[in-house]
Design a protein around this motif. Sequence first.
Motif, PDB file in Angstrom:
ATOM      1  N   GLU A  60       0.845  -1.195   0.000  1.00  0.00           N
ATOM      2  CA  GLU A  60       0.000   0.000   0.000  1.00  0.00           C
ATOM      3  C   GLU A  60       0.882   1.247   0.000  1.00  0.00           C
ATOM      4  O   GLU A  60       1.825   1.345   0.771  1.00  0.00           O
ATOM      5  N   THR A  63      -0.253   5.527   3.831  1.00  0.00           N
ATOM      6  CA  THR A  63      -0.817   4.781   4.958  1.00  0.00           C
ATOM      7  C   THR A  63      -2.038   5.475   5.545  1.00  0.00           C
ATOM      8  O   THR A  63      -2.245   6.681   5.336  1.00  0.00           O
ATOM      9  N   THR A  78      -5.156   0.499   5.506  1.00  0.00           N
ATOM     10  CA  THR A  78      -4.078  -0.179   6.232  1.00  0.00           C
ATOM     11  C   THR A  78      -4.650  -1.166   7.246  1.00  0.00           C
ATOM     12  O   THR A  78      -4.161  -2.295   7.381  1.00  0.00           O
ATOM     13  N   SER A  94       3.029  -1.065   4.136  1.00  0.00           N
ATOM     14  CA  SER A  94       2.435   0.237   3.858  1.00  0.00           C
ATOM     15  C   SER A  94       3.535   1.294   3.942  1.00  0.00           C
ATOM     16  O   SER A  94       4.294   1.338   4.908  1.00  0.00           O
ATOM     17  N   ILE A 120       4.832  -0.739   8.609  1.00  0.00           N
ATOM     18  CA  ILE A 120       4.681   0.592   8.034  1.00  0.00           C
ATOM     19  C   ILE A 120       6.071   1.190   7.823  1.00  0.00           C
ATOM     20  O   ILE A 120       6.868   1.288   8.760  1.00  0.00           O
TER      21      ILE A 120
END
Length: 224
Positions: A60, A63, A78, A94, A120
């Motif tokens: 992704e 985020t 997310t 992400s 992340i």
Amino acid sequence: MKTIFLILALIVILFLIGKLIKHKSLYPFMPFKYDFRKRRDTFSKTMEIMKELNAHTIVETGTSREGLKGAKSNGAATIVFGKWAKENMAFVHSVDINEESIKSAQKEVNRQNLQDFVKIHLSDSLEFLEGFDRDVDLLYLDSYDYSGDIEIQRKSQQHHLEEFKRIEHKLHENSIVLIDDCNLPNGGKGKLVIAYMLERGWKILMEEYQTLLVRNHIIFDKIS
């Protein structure tokens, strides 16, 4: 007096019914109170396909800085895909360049107990995607913010196209791509990247506020 009371009660009931009709949850996957509105159907279809294809790696860009509180405004992808990953032994990467967004998203990931299934990354998305070293099953593009400013629109569209190009070599026959904020003035975030993908044999499976594309024509014919 009684008539006035009945009219007011009817107005309230109709208002609540209207709110309920507009409310689009991902229940039972997500608690009913979260309204995913314009993204609900594309999220549902994306997860359906991922389940069928036994997807493992989700990437992704951009985020979810508001966590589930932003379900209606930005989709909270997310957390949505993180929860799906937890239930299906997959993993979400992400990436976002904004440190505050990263911190906020990480708090929600931890609160939802998804830290073993979501990582992340604080990075420029183009650099991150170019260096990503594994095949991608779902690519979700939702980074460079879109606005009413024509120059911002152009930069956002170009950025999303460049993101796709950087990770294109890691997309396989069964990969799927979901692009957010497409149903906006001047073609939204996906204008350039969708045109680029269609030229290379991708097909649009769903075209709503988000656009969902697949490469495998068998998948397209089976699900469309």
